[in-house]
Scaffold this motif. Structure first.
Motif, PDB file in Angstrom:
ATOM      1  N   TYR A  22      31.497 -60.584 -34.874  1.00  0.00           N
ATOM      2  CA  TYR A  22      31.323 -61.731 -33.986  1.00  0.00           C
ATOM      3  C   TYR A  22      32.648 -62.163 -33.378  1.00  0.00           C
ATOM      4  CZ  TYR A  22      26.911 -61.402 -36.225  1.00  0.00           C
ATOM      5  OH  TYR A  22      25.710 -60.903 -36.668  1.00  0.00           O
ATOM      6  N   VAL A  23      32.546 -62.707 -32.188  1.00  0.00           N
ATOM      7  CA  VAL A  23      33.726 -63.239 -31.518  1.00  0.00           C
ATOM      8  C   VAL A  23      33.579 -64.756 -31.511  1.00  0.00           C
ATOM      9  CG1 VAL A  23      35.109 -63.182 -29.421  1.00  0.00           C
ATOM     10  CG2 VAL A  23      33.751 -61.181 -30.066  1.00  0.00           C
ATOM     11  N   VAL A  24      34.590 -65.456 -32.047  1.00  0.00           N
ATOM     12  CA  VAL A  24      34.510 -66.917 -32.148  1.00  0.00           C
ATOM     13  C   VAL A  24      35.764 -67.552 -31.555  1.00  0.00           C
ATOM     14  CG1 VAL A  24      33.058 -66.908 -34.206  1.00  0.00           C
ATOM     15  CG2 VAL A  24      35.546 -66.873 -34.456  1.00  0.00           C
ATOM     16  N   ASP A  25      35.639 -68.811 -31.115  1.00  0.00           N
ATOM     17  CA  ASP A  25      36.821 -69.528 -30.647  1.00  0.00           C
ATOM     18  C   ASP A  25      37.508 -70.168 -31.861  1.00  0.00           C
ATOM     19  OD1 ASP A  25      35.713 -71.955 -31.313  1.00  0.00           O
ATOM     20  OD2 ASP A  25      35.364 -72.619 -29.265  1.00  0.00           O
ATOM     21  N   PRO A  26      38.662 -70.856 -31.653  1.00  0.00           N
ATOM     22  CA  PRO A  26      39.407 -71.364 -32.820  1.00  0.00           C
ATOM     23  C   PRO A  26      38.599 -72.348 -33.675  1.00  0.00           C
ATOM     24  CG  PRO A  26      40.771 -71.417 -30.857  1.00  0.00           C
ATOM     25  CD  PRO A  26      39.409 -71.031 -30.405  1.00  0.00           C
ATOM     26  N   THR A  27      37.572 -72.984 -33.125  1.00  0.00           N
ATOM     27  CA  THR A  27      36.748 -73.897 -33.936  1.00  0.00           C
ATOM     28  C   THR A  27      35.565 -73.167 -34.551  1.00  0.00           C
ATOM     29  OG1 THR A  27      35.266 -74.515 -32.146  1.00  0.00           O
ATOM     30  CG2 THR A  27      37.308 -75.787 -32.358  1.00  0.00           C
ATOM     31  N   PHE A  28      35.571 -71.867 -34.474  1.00  0.00           N
ATOM     32  CA  PHE A  28      34.492 -71.020 -34.999  1.00  0.00           C
ATOM     33  C   PHE A  28      33.206 -71.099 -34.187  1.00  0.00           C
ATOM     34  CE2 PHE A  28      34.438 -68.303 -38.778  1.00  0.00           C
ATOM     35  CZ  PHE A  28      35.798 -68.204 -38.957  1.00  0.00           C
ATOM     36  N   LYS A  29      33.292 -71.645 -32.979  1.00  0.00           N
ATOM     37  CA  LYS A  29      32.122 -71.638 -32.118  1.00  0.00           C
ATOM     38  C   LYS A  29      31.832 -70.204 -31.685  1.00  0.00           C
ATOM     39  CE  LYS A  29      30.878 -73.900 -28.016  1.00  0.00           C
ATOM     40  NZ  LYS A  29      29.804 -73.938 -27.362  1.00  0.00           N
ATOM     41  N   LEU A  30      30.570 -69.813 -31.786  1.00  0.00           N
ATOM     42  CA  LEU A  30      30.204 -68.424 -31.531  1.00  0.00           C
ATOM     43  C   LEU A  30      30.267 -68.107 -30.037  1.00  0.00           C
ATOM     44  CD1 LEU A  30      29.033 -65.792 -32.722  1.00  0.00           C
ATOM     45  CD2 LEU A  30      26.755 -66.753 -32.344  1.00  0.00           C
ATOM     46  N   LEU A  31      31.009 -67.049 -29.673  1.00  0.00           N
ATOM     47  CA  LEU A  31      31.109 -66.659 -28.264  1.00  0.00           C
ATOM     48  C   LEU A  31      30.275 -65.423 -27.947  1.00  0.00           C
ATOM     49  CD1 LEU A  31      34.979 -67.082 -27.810  1.00  0.00           C
ATOM     50  CD2 LEU A  31      33.172 -68.714 -27.207  1.00  0.00           C
ATOM     51  N   GLY A  32      30.157 -64.534 -28.916  1.00  0.00           N
ATOM     52  CA  GLY A  32      29.387 -63.318 -28.656  1.00  0.00           C
ATOM     53  C   GLY A  32      29.402 -62.400 -29.849  1.00  0.00           C
ATOM     54  N   SER A  33      28.673 -61.286 -29.716  1.00  0.00           N
ATOM     55  CA  SER A  33      28.619 -60.331 -30.816  1.00  0.00           C
ATOM     56  C   SER A  33      28.858 -58.927 -30.273  1.00  0.00           C
ATOM     57  CB  SER A  33      27.255 -60.387 -31.495  1.00  0.00           C
ATOM     58  OG  SER A  33      26.252 -60.006 -30.576  1.00  0.00           O
ATOM     59  N   VAL A  34      29.363 -58.055 -31.125  1.00  0.00           N
ATOM     60  CA  VAL A  34      29.597 -56.668 -30.739  1.00  0.00           C
ATOM     61  C   VAL A  34      29.008 -55.752 -31.811  1.00  0.00           C
ATOM     62  CG1 VAL A  34      31.307 -55.001 -29.964  1.00  0.00           C
ATOM     63  CG2 VAL A  34      31.829 -57.450 -29.855  1.00  0.00           C
ATOM     64  N   HIS A  35      28.105 -54.866 -31.388  1.00  0.00           N
ATOM     65  CA  HIS A  35      27.557 -53.884 -32.313  1.00  0.00           C
ATOM     66  C   HIS A  35      28.622 -52.888 -32.713  1.00  0.00           C
ATOM     67  CE1 HIS A  35      23.244 -54.481 -32.771  1.00  0.00           C
ATOM     68  NE2 HIS A  35      23.323 -55.127 -31.625  1.00  0.00           N
ATOM     69  N   LEU A  36      28.534 -52.421 -33.962  1.00  0.00           N
ATOM     70  CA  LEU A  36      29.528 -51.465 -34.442  1.00  0.00           C
ATOM     71  C   LEU A  36      29.572 -50.201 -33.590  1.00  0.00           C
ATOM     72  CD1 LEU A  36      29.343 -51.601 -38.323  1.00  0.00           C
ATOM     73  CD2 LEU A  36      30.682 -52.964 -36.732  1.00  0.00           C
ATOM     74  N   ASP A  37      28.389 -49.735 -33.151  1.00  0.00           N
ATOM     75  CA  ASP A  37      28.419 -48.491 -32.376  1.00  0.00           C
ATOM     76  C   ASP A  37      29.205 -48.678 -31.079  1.00  0.00           C
ATOM     77  OD1 ASP A  37      26.529 -49.987 -31.098  1.00  0.00           O
ATOM     78  OD2 ASP A  37      24.901 -48.550 -31.261  1.00  0.00           O
ATOM     79  N   LYS A  38      29.161 -49.903 -30.540  1.00  0.00           N
ATOM     80  CA  LYS A  38      29.914 -50.167 -29.316  1.00  0.00           C
ATOM     81  C   LYS A  38      31.416 -50.124 -29.574  1.00  0.00           C
ATOM     82  CE  LYS A  38      27.910 -52.563 -25.490  1.00  0.00           C
ATOM     83  NZ  LYS A  38      27.157 -53.779 -25.224  1.00  0.00           N
ATOM     84  N   ILE A  39      31.828 -50.673 -30.718  1.00  0.00           N
ATOM     85  CA  ILE A  39      33.252 -50.639 -31.063  1.00  0.00           C
ATOM     86  C   ILE A  39      33.715 -49.196 -31.181  1.00  0.00           C
ATOM     87  CG2 ILE A  39      34.948 -51.216 -32.842  1.00  0.00           C
ATOM     88  CD1 ILE A  39      33.353 -53.646 -33.478  1.00  0.00           C
ATOM     89  N   LEU A  40      32.882 -48.395 -31.823  1.00  0.00           N
ATOM     90  CA  LEU A  40      33.269 -46.998 -32.032  1.00  0.00           C
ATOM     91  C   LEU A  40      33.328 -46.217 -30.737  1.00  0.00           C
ATOM     92  CD1 LEU A  40      31.350 -46.232 -35.314  1.00  0.00           C
ATOM     93  CD2 LEU A  40      33.800 -45.971 -34.932  1.00  0.00           C
ATOM     94  N   ARG A  41      32.521 -46.648 -29.762  1.00  0.00           N
ATOM     95  CA  ARG A  41      32.468 -45.879 -28.524  1.00  0.00           C
ATOM     96  C   ARG A  41      33.504 -46.334 -27.504  1.00  0.00           C
ATOM     97  NH1 ARG A  41      26.164 -45.381 -26.883  1.00  0.00           N
ATOM     98  NH2 ARG A  41      25.487 -46.543 -28.689  1.00  0.00           N
ATOM     99  N   THR A  42      34.277 -47.388 -27.857  1.00  0.00           N
ATOM    100  CA  THR A  42      35.166 -47.983 -26.864  1.00  0.00           C
ATOM    101  C   THR A  42      36.622 -47.673 -27.185  1.00  0.00           C
ATOM    102  OG1 THR A  42      33.551 -49.759 -26.696  1.00  0.00           O
ATOM    103  CG2 THR A  42      35.694 -50.172 -25.706  1.00  0.00           C
ATOM    104  N   LYS A  43      37.431 -47.499 -26.130  1.00  0.00           N
ATOM    105  CA  LYS A  43      38.848 -47.196 -26.315  1.00  0.00           C
ATOM    106  C   LYS A  43      39.565 -48.376 -26.965  1.00  0.00           C
ATOM    107  CE  LYS A  43      39.340 -43.427 -23.272  1.00  0.00           C
ATOM    108  NZ  LYS A  43      38.484 -42.522 -24.027  1.00  0.00           N
ATOM    109  N   ARG A  44      40.608 -48.046 -27.758  1.00  0.00           N
ATOM    110  CA  ARG A  44      41.285 -49.045 -28.573  1.00  0.00           C
ATOM    111  C   ARG A  44      41.879 -50.206 -27.790  1.00  0.00           C
ATOM    112  NH1 ARG A  44      42.799 -48.155 -33.854  1.00  0.00           N
ATOM    113  NH2 ARG A  44      44.589 -49.504 -33.553  1.00  0.00           N
TER     114      ARG A  44
END
Lengths: 471, 471
Positions: free
Chosen positions: B194-216
C-alpha cells in the motif's frame, strides 16, 4: 474558450452517477442513464458511463437490462466491451447474449481473455456454436481452448487458466524478475511462479512475496516450495475447492497425468465453486435444481415438477397408511384433527438432523470415526426433545379434547416419531453417501417418508389399541 | 555400520504414513500412530509425525482426538505446535483446548501468530480469560489485539491482519523491493502493498506482480491502483465477502473512519465467511442454528427445540382448521386419508420457491427491478405444476375411492394451494427482508403455515360444498 464554458463541457451530469447505491445494488439512476444512452444510440455517452466499469458491474448491468438492450449495449460499446463480463452473469443471460451476437464478434472478444474466462463462456454453448466460434480464433488460442474443453465438465482443467510463468531450475531470482519485466503475454493476475524441468514436469512453486524478499543472485530452487499438492486437471472442482479452502490456497498448479504443468487455478474461480457447492446442497435439499433468477417458466416448472412428483409418492404412501385406519378415524374424528401434528413434528426434527448430516458429509466433518458419537448424540437429542414435545402436545390434546388418554397416545406417538426422525435424518444421508448417491438430493424424500409413515402409523395404531377402536 | 543396518535405522515405519487417505479424510493409520505416540508420551516420535503438518491438518487432527489427548498433544509438541491450527477447528474444540491450557502457554503461542489468527482464537473466549491472556502478551501485541477486539463481532476489523507493507508515495519500485528484502516483521503472506501519506491515509495499492514487472527506477505511485474500494473496519464481514466475491479480490486494504490504513483482509479469511454465509441460510431454513458436529447434547437439543416449538404452533393452527370440518370428515373419512397430500404438495412447492427467493435476496439477484417479472413467473410455474399435479392426484383419488367428484375436489384444492405456495414462497421472504428480518430464519414457518392452512381449508371446504356435507 472561457474557463466557465470549458467546465460546462468537462462536467457532464452523468459522470457523477455512482454505479451502486448504499445497499451495494446497482444504482437505479445509473441504470436509467445507461438505458437512455442505449435508446438514443449515444455511443460516446455509453462509453463514458460504462467503458471503465469493473467486469462484475458490467455483468450485473447486463442481467438488469432487457434482452434487446443487452445486444445494443455490447454493439454500441464495441471494443470497450470487456467479454469477461459474460463470466459474471447468469447462464441464461450469457446464452441469450451469445445467441444474439455474430460468431466472429464473439471470437474477437474472446481472443483478449485469459483462457479460463474464454472456456467459461464457451462451455455452455452447444457443440455447433462452440465449433463455429473456435473456427474464427487464431490457431494457438483455438488449440488451447479445445484442449481445456476436452477436460470433463466441472473439472480443474475447465477452470484453470493456461497462462502462467514457468522458469528453469537453474535460473536466479534476478533472471526471473528480469524475465517478468520483459515478457509480454503474462496472465492478468498471478500469485506464484513455477519451476519446471525441460519436459515441463513441475518441480516446485515460488510465491511472489518470496521472490521480492530474496536477493537477486539466489537460485529460484533455493526458495521454491516443493510441497507439491498440485491439482490434477481431471480432478473434480468440488474436491479442488475443498483443498483450496482447507489449505488457504490462493493459487495452485494444475498438472496432467504425467505431472507436467498445464495450467493454474486461482482462488477467484474457486470462490465461485465454493459458494455454488454450498448453495447446491441447499437447493438439492429443497428440490430445486440449479435454476437461476433469469430462467424461463418452462425450464423452472419442469425441473421443479420432477421433485413434486417424487414427493407425491411419499404423500400417497402416507395416505395409504392412514387408509389402513379409516374405521379408527371414523370412530374418533379427533384423530384426524391431531394426526398432522405428529407427522409434521417428525418431519421438522428429521429435517434438522438431516441438514446437519448432509453438510457434515459435504465438509467431511462427519466421518466413520465420529459417527458412533454423533449417532448417540442424535438419539439423546431426539429423546430429550421428544419427551419435551410429547409433554407439551399431550397436555394440549388432553385439554382440547377433554381426554387424558388422547394426550398419552399422541405423546407416545411423538416420542416414537422423534426417535425415528433423528435416526433416519442421520443414517439416510450416511447410507446414501456410502452408495455414492448425493445425500443432498435424495435424503429428504426418504426422511419425510419415514417420519410421515411412522408418525401416522404410530399415532393411529396406538390410538386404536388404547381405545379399543376398530381398524 | 553396514549399509543394511543403517537403512533399518533410517527408515522408521511411521515416516511413510500418509496424512490423508484417498478420500482426503485423515488417514486412520496416521491417527493411530499419533494416538500411540501420545499414549507413550513419545515426544520425538510425535514431533516427527506432527511437527511439519499444515495447520489445517493439525486442526482436523485435534478435532479427531479425544479431549484429553488434545491437551497432551499440544503439551508434548511444545514449540513445534503451531497455534494457527486452532483457527482451523470447531469452536467447541477450540474452547475446550484453550480451557485446558495455562494462560501463559496460550499467550506465548499467540505471540507468533498474525494478528487475524490471534483475534480469531481470542474472540470466543469470555472477557475474563481474554484479559488474562492479553495480560501475558508484550505491550505492542496486546495493544494491537485489543484494538482489533474492540471492533464489532463479524466485522472486517476482527478478520483483518494488522501486519502489512506500506510505503511513501515518493518511493521507487527499487526502494520498495529493497525494503522488503531487508524488513523483518512482514506478514506471512501478502499479495499487494500500500501507498500511504505521512498520516497513514491510504493513497493506493500495488499488486506484487506489478512490482515485479516494473523497472526499478519507476515511482510506486506511477503503477499504483487508485481505485480505492477499501473496506471500512466496522463493515460487516458478509458485505465484505460479497465485495470480494463480486470483484474477485485477493486482498483488500482496511481503513478506519479517517481513511487511514489499519489492516489488510485476505481472501483465505473471506472464503470461510462466504461458505459460512451460504451454509447459514441452509441451516436457518432447516431450523438448526450454528451447531457444530462437536457440540454437546444439551446445546443442540435446546437450540433445535425452539424451532420445533415454533413449528408446533403452525401444526396446531392446521389442526384447528381441520377441527372446523370434523363433521365433514366424520361423514366422509376419505377426506382424512387424502388431506395430507394437499398440504404436503403445497409445502414442497412453497419450499422450492422460498429457497430460490431466500438465496436470490442473499446474493442480491432478486431485487425491486426484477421482482414483478419473477412474481409473474412464479404464478405461471405454480399454475402449470398445479394443473399437472391436480390432474395426477385427481385421477388417483377418483380411481382409489371410485369417486370422480373426489378427484375434482382434490384437484381444485391442489391448484389453489400451489398458487398460494408460489406466492407466499416468494412474497414472505421479500416482505421479511423489507422489515429487516432475516428471511432465511423466519420464512419457512410462515410459508408452511400458509400451505397447511390453505391446503386443509381449501380441500375440506370445497369437499363440504361439493358433496353437501355438514361442517
Amino acid at each position: 474558450m472561457s474557463e466557465a464554458a470549458e467546465l460546462e463541457i468537462m462536467a457532464p451530469e452523468a459522470a457523477a452517477i455512482p454505479v451502486r447505491d448504499e445497499d451495494e445494488r446497482l444504482n437505479r439512476a445509473f441504470i436509467e442513464a445507461i438505458e437512455a444512452a442505449i435508446a438514443d444510440e449515444d455511443q460516446p455517452k455509453l462509453s463514458e458511463l460504462a467503458a471503465n466499469l469493473h467486469e462484475a458491474d458490467t455483468g450485473d448491468l447486463l442481467e438488469t437490462l432487457d434482452a434487446e438492450e443487452r445486444a445494443a449495449f455490447i454493439r454500441l460499446l464495441g471494443n470497450d466491451f470487456d467479454y469477461t463480463a459474460l463470466t459474471e452473469t447468469d447462464e441464461a443471460v450469457r446464452l441469450q447474449v451469445l445467441e444474439d451476437l455474430p460468431n466472429e464478434v464473439i471470437a474477437e472478444g474472446l481472443g483478449d481473455l485469459d483462457s479460463d474466462d474464454a472456456v467459461y463462456i464457451l462451455e455452455d454453448l452447444d457443440e455447433e456454436d462452440q465449433a463455429a466460434i473456435l473456427e474464427e480464433l487464431p490457431y494457438a488460442d483455438r488449440a488451447q481452448l479445445k484442449k481445456a474443453l476436452d477436460y470433463p465438465e466441472e473439472s480443474a482443467g475447465r477452470r484453470m487458466q493456461s497462462e502462467f510463468i514457468a522458469v528453469a531450475p537453474f535460473w536466479t531470482v534476478g533472471q526471473t524478475i528480469d524475465y517478468m519485466r520483459e515478457a509480454r503475454d503474462l496472465p492478468d493476475d498471478f500469485y506464484e511462479i513455477y519451476v519446471v524441468d525441460p519436459t515441463f514436469k513441475l518441480l516446485g512453486s515460488v510465491h511472489l512475496d518470496k521472490i521480492l524478499r530474496t536477493k537477486r543472485d539466489r537460485k529460484v530452487t533455493s526458495i521454491m516450495s516443493e510441497r507439491l499438492d498440485a491439482v490434477e486437471a481431471t480432478e473434480d472442482q468440488e474436491e479442488v475447492a475443498r483443498r483450496f479452502e482447507r489449505y488457504n490456497l490462493v493459487s495452485s498448479a494444475v498438472v496432467d497425468e504425467n505431472d507436467r504443468l498445464v495450467g493454474v487455478l486461482t482462488v477467484d474461480d474457486i470462490v465461485d465453486v465454493i459458494q455454488e457447492e454450498a448453495e447446491e446442497d441447499l437447493r438439492a435439499l429443497a428440490g430445486v435444481g440449479d435454476e437461476e433468477i433469469s430462467d424461463s417458466v418452462m425450464t423452472i416448472a419442469r425441473s421443479r415438477f420432477v421433485w413434486l412428483v417424487v414427493n407425491l409418492g411419499t404423500a400417497v404412501l402416507a395416505s395409504v397408511v392412514i387408509a389402513l385406519f379409516d374405521e379408527t378415524i371414523e370412530a374418533m374424528v379427533a384423530l384426524a384433527v391431531l394426526m398432522p401434528i405428529v407427522a409434521s413434528m417428525g418431519g421438522n426434527a428429521g429435517t434438522q438432523t438431516m441438514t446437519v448430516a448432509v453438510r457434515g458429509i459435504a465438509t467431511q466433518e462427519l466421518s466413520a470415526r465420529n459417527m458412533v458419537r454423533v449417532l448417540n448424540r442424535e438419539v439423546l437429542v431426539s429423546m430429550l426433545n421428544g419427551v419435551a414435545l410429547a409433554f407439551l402436545i399431550g397436555i394440549t390434546a388432553w385439554i382440547w379434547f377433554q381426554s387424558p388418554g388422547l394426550g398419552v397416545v399422541i405423546g407416545a406417538a411423538i416420542i416414537i416419531n422423534m426417535l425415528f426422525a433423528g435416526l433416519s435424518g442421520l443414517l439416510i444421508p450416511i447410507i446414501l453417501d456410502k452408495f455414492n448417491v448425493d445425500p443432498a438430493i435424495a435424503s429428504s424424500v426418504f426422511v419425510t417418508t419415514v417420519t410421515d409413515v411412522v408418525g401416522f402409523f404410530a399415532f393411529l395404531g396406538i390410538a386404536a389399541l388404547w381405545f379399543g377402536l376398530p381398524f
